[in-house]
Every structure is written in C-alpha cells, then in structure tokens.
Design a protein around this motif. Structure first.
Motif, PDB file in Angstrom:
ATOM      1  N   GLY A   1      -3.847  -7.150  -2.304  1.00  0.00           N
ATOM      2  CA  GLY A   1      -3.777  -8.614  -2.429  1.00  0.00           C
ATOM      3  C   GLY A   1      -2.357  -9.159  -2.473  1.00  0.00           C
ATOM      4  O   GLY A   1      -1.387  -8.461  -2.188  1.00  0.00           O
ATOM      5  N   LEU A   2      -2.243 -10.443  -2.844  1.00  0.00           N
ATOM      6  CA  LEU A   2      -0.932 -11.104  -2.888  1.00  0.00           C
ATOM      7  C   LEU A   2      -0.155 -10.631  -4.112  1.00  0.00           C
ATOM      8  O   LEU A   2      -0.662 -10.676  -5.220  1.00  0.00           O
ATOM      9  N   ALA A   3       1.072 -10.169  -3.891  1.00  0.00           N
ATOM     10  CA  ALA A   3       1.871  -9.649  -5.007  1.00  0.00           C
ATOM     11  C   ALA A   3       3.304 -10.153  -4.917  1.00  0.00           C
ATOM     12  O   ALA A   3       4.240  -9.464  -5.313  1.00  0.00           O
ATOM     13  N   ALA A   4       3.466 -11.374  -4.403  1.00  0.00           N
ATOM     14  CA  ALA A   4       4.778 -12.035  -4.328  1.00  0.00           C
ATOM     15  C   ALA A   4       5.847 -11.130  -3.705  1.00  0.00           C
ATOM     16  O   ALA A   4       6.978 -11.080  -4.173  1.00  0.00           O
ATOM     17  N   GLY A   5       5.474 -10.413  -2.664  1.00  0.00           N
ATOM     18  CA  GLY A   5       6.429  -9.570  -1.959  1.00  0.00           C
ATOM     19  C   GLY A   5       6.802  -8.279  -2.677  1.00  0.00           C
ATOM     20  O   GLY A   5       7.647  -7.528  -2.214  1.00  0.00           O
ATOM     21  N   LYS A   6       6.141  -8.010  -3.817  1.00  0.00           N
ATOM     22  CA  LYS A   6       6.529  -6.820  -4.589  1.00  0.00           C
ATOM     23  C   LYS A   6       5.505  -5.696  -4.476  1.00  0.00           C
ATOM     24  O   LYS A   6       5.676  -4.645  -5.079  1.00  0.00           O
ATOM     25  N   GLY A   7       4.436  -5.918  -3.723  1.00  0.00           N
ATOM     26  CA  GLY A   7       3.335  -4.954  -3.702  1.00  0.00           C
ATOM     27  C   GLY A   7       3.484  -3.828  -2.695  1.00  0.00           C
ATOM     28  O   GLY A   7       2.527  -3.096  -2.470  1.00  0.00           O
ATOM     29  N   VAL A   8       4.672  -3.661  -2.105  1.00  0.00           N
ATOM     30  CA  VAL A   8       4.849  -2.609  -1.099  1.00  0.00           C
ATOM     31  C   VAL A   8       5.876  -1.593  -1.579  1.00  0.00           C
ATOM     32  O   VAL A   8       6.978  -1.970  -1.977  1.00  0.00           O
ATOM     33  N   VAL A   9       5.507  -0.315  -1.558  1.00  0.00           N
ATOM     34  CA  VAL A   9       6.471   0.734  -1.910  1.00  0.00           C
ATOM     35  C   VAL A   9       6.621   1.660  -0.710  1.00  0.00           C
ATOM     36  O   VAL A   9       5.644   2.245  -0.240  1.00  0.00           O
ATOM     37  N   VAL A  10       7.852   1.732  -0.202  1.00  0.00           N
ATOM     38  CA  VAL A  10       8.138   2.679   0.872  1.00  0.00           C
ATOM     39  C   VAL A  10       8.583   3.962   0.168  1.00  0.00           C
ATOM     40  O   VAL A  10       9.715   4.061  -0.298  1.00  0.00           O
ATOM     41  N   ALA A  11       7.659   4.927   0.048  1.00  0.00           N
ATOM     42  CA  ALA A  11       7.933   6.126  -0.753  1.00  0.00           C
ATOM     43  C   ALA A  11       8.609   7.176   0.118  1.00  0.00           C
ATOM     44  O   ALA A  11       8.063   7.610   1.126  1.00  0.00           O
TER      45      ALA A  11
ATOM     46  N   ILE B   1       5.925   7.804   3.208  1.00  0.00           N
ATOM     47  CA  ILE B   1       4.624   7.156   3.362  1.00  0.00           C
ATOM     48  C   ILE B   1       4.693   5.818   2.630  1.00  0.00           C
ATOM     49  O   ILE B   1       5.540   5.655   1.744  1.00  0.00           O
ATOM     50  N   VAL B   2       3.836   4.887   3.031  1.00  0.00           N
ATOM     51  CA  VAL B   2       3.966   3.528   2.475  1.00  0.00           C
ATOM     52  C   VAL B   2       2.699   3.144   1.718  1.00  0.00           C
ATOM     53  O   VAL B   2       1.591   3.305   2.234  1.00  0.00           O
ATOM     54  N   ILE B   3       2.884   2.669   0.492  1.00  0.00           N
ATOM     55  CA  ILE B   3       1.766   2.294  -0.381  1.00  0.00           C
ATOM     56  C   ILE B   3       1.803   0.778  -0.562  1.00  0.00           C
ATOM     57  O   ILE B   3       2.849   0.225  -0.917  1.00  0.00           O
ATOM     58  N   LYS B   4       0.658   0.104  -0.322  1.00  0.00           N
ATOM     59  CA  LYS B   4       0.636  -1.365  -0.414  1.00  0.00           C
ATOM     60  C   LYS B   4      -0.558  -1.844  -1.230  1.00  0.00           C
ATOM     61  O   LYS B   4      -1.699  -1.468  -0.929  1.00  0.00           O
ATOM     62  N   ALA B   5      -0.301  -2.707  -2.202  1.00  0.00           N
ATOM     63  CA  ALA B   5      -1.408  -3.355  -2.918  1.00  0.00           C
ATOM     64  C   ALA B   5      -2.152  -4.231  -1.914  1.00  0.00           C
ATOM     65  O   ALA B   5      -1.548  -4.821  -1.024  1.00  0.00           O
TER      66      ALA B   5
ATOM     67  N   ALA C   1       3.532   7.837  -7.959  1.00  0.00           N
ATOM     68  CA  ALA C   1       3.854   6.848  -8.997  1.00  0.00           C
ATOM     69  C   ALA C   1       3.395   5.454  -8.565  1.00  0.00           C
ATOM     70  O   ALA C   1       2.879   4.669  -9.379  1.00  0.00           O
ATOM     71  N   ALA C   2       3.554   5.150  -7.272  1.00  0.00           N
ATOM     72  CA  ALA C   2       3.147   3.825  -6.777  1.00  0.00           C
ATOM     73  C   ALA C   2       1.632   3.657  -6.877  1.00  0.00           C
ATOM     74  O   ALA C   2       1.130   2.588  -7.240  1.00  0.00           O
ATOM     75  N   ILE C   3       0.895   4.724  -6.562  1.00  0.00           N
ATOM     76  CA  ILE C   3      -0.575   4.649  -6.651  1.00  0.00           C
ATOM     77  C   ILE C   3      -0.982   4.360  -8.096  1.00  0.00           C
ATOM     78  O   ILE C   3      -1.818   3.481  -8.361  1.00  0.00           O
ATOM     79  N   ASP C   4      -0.362   5.065  -9.021  1.00  0.00           N
ATOM     80  CA  ASP C   4      -0.711   4.848 -10.439  1.00  0.00           C
ATOM     81  C   ASP C   4      -0.326   3.442 -10.889  1.00  0.00           C
ATOM     82  O   ASP C   4      -1.088   2.791 -11.615  1.00  0.00           O
ATOM     83  N   MET C   5       0.842   2.997 -10.446  1.00  0.00           N
ATOM     84  CA  MET C   5       1.284   1.653 -10.841  1.00  0.00           C
ATOM     85  C   MET C   5       0.262   0.603 -10.397  1.00  0.00           C
ATOM     86  O   MET C   5      -0.070  -0.318 -11.136  1.00  0.00           O
ATOM     87  N   ILE C   6      -0.269   0.764  -9.173  1.00  0.00           N
ATOM     88  CA  ILE C   6      -1.163  -0.267  -8.627  1.00  0.00           C
ATOM     89  C   ILE C   6      -2.595  -0.092  -9.136  1.00  0.00           C
ATOM     90  O   ILE C   6      -3.192  -1.032  -9.659  1.00  0.00           O
TER      91      ILE C   6
END
Ligand code: AMP
Ligand code: GLY
Length: 427
Positions: free
Chosen positions: A146-156, A140-144, A164-169
């Motif tokens: 707003g703009l996150a310089a290409g780092k806001g997407v986690v392909v879990a 599943i894919v988690i995405k912030a 972990a991605a949800i908590d990080m964001i």
C-alpha cells in the motif's frame, strides 16, 4: 474563472502557479496550500481539508476546475465524490488510483496487459516470503503493497537486509495496513526516468520527461527521500525510447483500464528503469505528478495549463498540444536538518530571492515567524532554474540556492550530474 488545487507541497505550489498564468483564470485557490502559495500572485490559500467542505467551497465559489496534487485524497475517492456532485475535477477515480495505492493491483494489471515490469511474487505471510528470498538470493527488492509515503521500498543488497525488510513490513507492521501484503521483486539495473502523461480516459498527452534524484546524498548515496532534486528533460529518454514508452507502457495502461471498466483520467506517472540492454521496465505507477519533478516541468511548460487540463476533463486531449521551453530546467531541493527521518523545524532562512524570468523558488515547508521565513518540515524549498543547456541551468540554480542559508540545510551538489547518469561506482 477560478480553479482549486488540493495539496500543500512544492508540487502544488508549481501547479497552482502555472495554472494562475492562464489568461482565462482570475484566481487559484490552494487547499490548504503553504506559506509560499500564501504570498504568490494570483494564489489564495483556503484552510479546508475535509472533502464535503471542499465541495461546498467549490460550489459557492463556482470553481471551474479542481486539480488534486497528492495521492492520499485520490486513493480515498475525492474524484468520485466531486463528480457525483457535478463538479469538474482532474484526477483518477478511487479504483483507477489503485495503480498507485496497491502495488499488487499494479503488478497484476501489468501482467494482464503485457506491460514490461520486473518479475515478482506477492506474500502475506512472513515465512513464505523468507523462503522465497532464500531461494532467489540478493540483490532483491521488497515493497509494501500500500501507500507508504515513498518509504515502503527496500532495495536489499544482501539477503539479511531482505529478511529484515520482510519482518519490518509483515511482522512489525511499520506501515500499518499498507504492509499487510508485500511484493518481492527482481532487482533491475539501469537508468531511471520519470515519464508523466496527462490522460482523459482515452488519449494521453506526454509532459516533458524528467529525472528525480531520490537519494539524500551526492553520488546517489544515503537513504531514499521524496526526492532531492530533478531535471527536465532527461537525456535517458531518447526520442526512440519516448515512442516506445508511449506504445509499450502508456497506451496499454489507458486501453487496459478502459477495457476493465475503470477508464483512467488524471496525471499518470510511470517510474521507469531503462536497462543496459535497452529494455523498458516499469518500477511503479503514481496516479499524480511527481514532487520535485513537477517544479522543473512546470517551469518549462509554455502552454496554458488550465486549458490543457480542461480538455483532459472533457475527453478532448487529442485536440491540444503542449509547448515546451527548449531550455533545460533544474530543481534543487533544500531540506532541513534531520530529513528524511526526523526533520527539524524552526530554523531561520536567510533570504528567499525573488522569482525571475528564468528562475522560481517553490515552497514546500516554510512558515513566517517575526517577519522572517523559517523552515517548517523536511523538504523546505525547491530552487528551480532554466538554462540554455544542462550546465547553465545547474549553474543558475546553484547560484540562487547558495544564497538561501539556514542551520542544518541539506542540499545535494550534483543534481543533473553527468546529464542525469549515475556515477558508475554506485550504479
Ligand atoms: P518505487 O517507490 O517503487 O519507485 O521505488 C523507489 C526506488 O527504489 C526506485 O526509484 C528505484 O530506485 C528503486 N527500485 C524500485 N524497484 C526496483 C527494482 N525492481 N530494481 C531496482 N531498483 C528498484
Ligand atoms: N519524486 C517521486 C515521487 O513524487 O513519487
């Protein structure tokens, strides 16, 4: 006439270099530019970043057209501000740039206009996001949002990574306000391609297709980066798919934005996944050119870019066509030690070969020290070369890239591999 390009990366070097080839252009200013644009014929760096000062500069120098490279000034409304002063600028307004600056806006827009994209849901509370992941499972894919310089997407790939991605964001606010909301999206399997069009509010002129290699290491392994290389054209986009992307994605975006009272002007970049069933899914929109896709695309563009963009600011794009070099272009990024997490600066670069008819080296993060070139950031250079076919272009680009040595140099050796197809094992 004079033009102004805003930005400082490899993308802006390529854009400014190509605009400078126009017989109608005497000077291209780059604000702030980089050490490579500082020594390129026809380009002049200006050390200005403040919008009001840029406006004053554009008026004083009678700049005929300003072109914006990066997303941040666009999302802050630089186009609106320039236009309010009667200055010609190419890019989307602040509201139109929400296609990139808010993933929630982009997803809702796609839903409203039946543009094919992955299924999704939006969350601003961690507890409900965690429940959703439990229900849906992985990958599943988690995405912030707003703009996150290409780092806001986690392909879990598993649910633990997703949690972990949800908590990080949402909890640790790793991306600040850009992570006040997140999108959870269905994982799509397929081939990726970058599809970029020039838009004048009503008409879209497609640029050559391309494919970006986002992972740090060979075989598409390792962390996501801003892009370690790119190829143009990509065989993923067949002529039939090209027509479908224009019909199913680009035209609906342009007419949808117009209907909603926010006509889109500027480069519009759709990051696409083509599924094994031949479906098109939009993974993201960018309201600008891609970096490094721009470098091979610009090397192949034979038309006068200034004239194309001038038509785009006048709503007359339907009167021009873009002509492309039939050769294939490959761009290979040389990155510094520690990129993408903690790039090291200051390593001495052995040599930077001169440009030739079929090759150009675009700078992204270099500097001069004691008469030598040194590294000055993550992605340092993009060696871009043309060849009669993909393997000739690869050979030419790698031949030049191998001459450029520096301590800690990171470079993928498979840019363009298998005509842009991912090795099966890592799909
Ligand atoms: P984005 O910034 O949205 O393009 O995402 C960065 C990368 O994550 C993309 O280039 C894809 O490789 C991957 N990605 C994003 N969304 C999805 C998705 N729904 N399914 C599979 N991979 C995705
Ligand atoms: N290379 C991908 C991007 O510029 O977003």
């Amino acid at each position: 006439m004079k033009a102004l390009v805003i930005g400082s990366g490899g993308r802006e070097h390529a854009l400014a270099w190509r605009i400078a080839q126009s017989p109608r252009i005497s000077k291209v200013f780059v604000a702030p530019g980089n050490a490579g644009t500082a020594v390129e014929d026809g380009l002049f760096n200006i050390p200005i970043q403040d919008t009001q000062e840029l406006i004053k500069f554009a008026k004083d120098e009678v700049v005929a057209l300003t072109v914006v490279g990066p997303e941040i000034p666009l999302s802050q409304g630089i186009v609106d501000t320039f236009r309010a002063q009667g200055l010609k600028i190419f890019g989307p307004t602040r509201n139109a740039a929400r296609l990139e600056s808010s993933k929630e806006f982009a997803k809702e827009f796609m839903r409203r206009h039946n543009i094919p994209t992955a299924e999704y849901a939006t969350f601003d509370r961690a507890a409900t996001a965690h429940e959703y992941v439990e229900r849906k499972g992985a990958p599943i894919v988690i995405k912030a949002d707003g703009l996150a310089a290409g780092k806001g997407v986690v392909v879990a790939m598993d649910v633990d990574q997703a949690h972990a991605a949800i908590d990080m964001i949402l909890v640790d606010s790793k991306f600040g306000a850009a992570g006040n909301k997140l999108i959870i999206e269905e994982h799509i399997v397929g081939e990726e391609a970058s599809f970029i069009v020039v838009v004048d509010g009503k008409n879209a002129l497609p640029l050559a297709t391309s494919q970006d290699y986002k992972r740090l290491n060979d075989g598409n392994l390792g962390p996501n980066t801003g892009g370690m290389g790119a190829v143009s054209p990509t065989p993923v986009i067949t002529p039939q798919l090209h027509a479908r992307v224009m019909r199913e994605v680009m035209q609906p975006v342009i007419s949808g934005m117009e209907q909603e009272g926010e006509p889109y002007t500027g480069f519009l970049y759709a990051g696409l996944m083509i599924t094994n069933q031949g479906e098109i899914k939009v993974l993201e929109f960018n309201c600008r050119l891609g970096d490094p896709e721009t470098q091979p695309i610009m090397l192949r563009l034979k038309s006068d870019l200034f004239t194309l963009l001038e038509n785009a600011t006048q709503g007359t794009l339907n009167q021009v066509e873009a002509e492309w070099d039939r050769r294939v272009a490959v761009g290979i990024v040389l990155a510094s030690q520690g990129y993408p997490d903690a790039p090291r600066k200051g390593d001495v670069i052995s040599e930077i070969p001169k440009a030739e008819e079929d090759a150009h080296i675009f700078h992204a993060a270099t500097a001069r020290r004691d008469e030598q070139w040194i590294t000055n950031g993550g992605r340092v250079l993009c060696v871009t070369a043309l060849g009669g076919n993909l393997s000739m272009a690869q050979r030419r680009a790698y031949q030049i890239a191998e001459r450029i040595q520096f301590d800690g140099r990171q470079m993928r050796s498979d840019i363009g591999h298998r005509g842009g197809r991912l090795p099966k094992a890592v799909k």
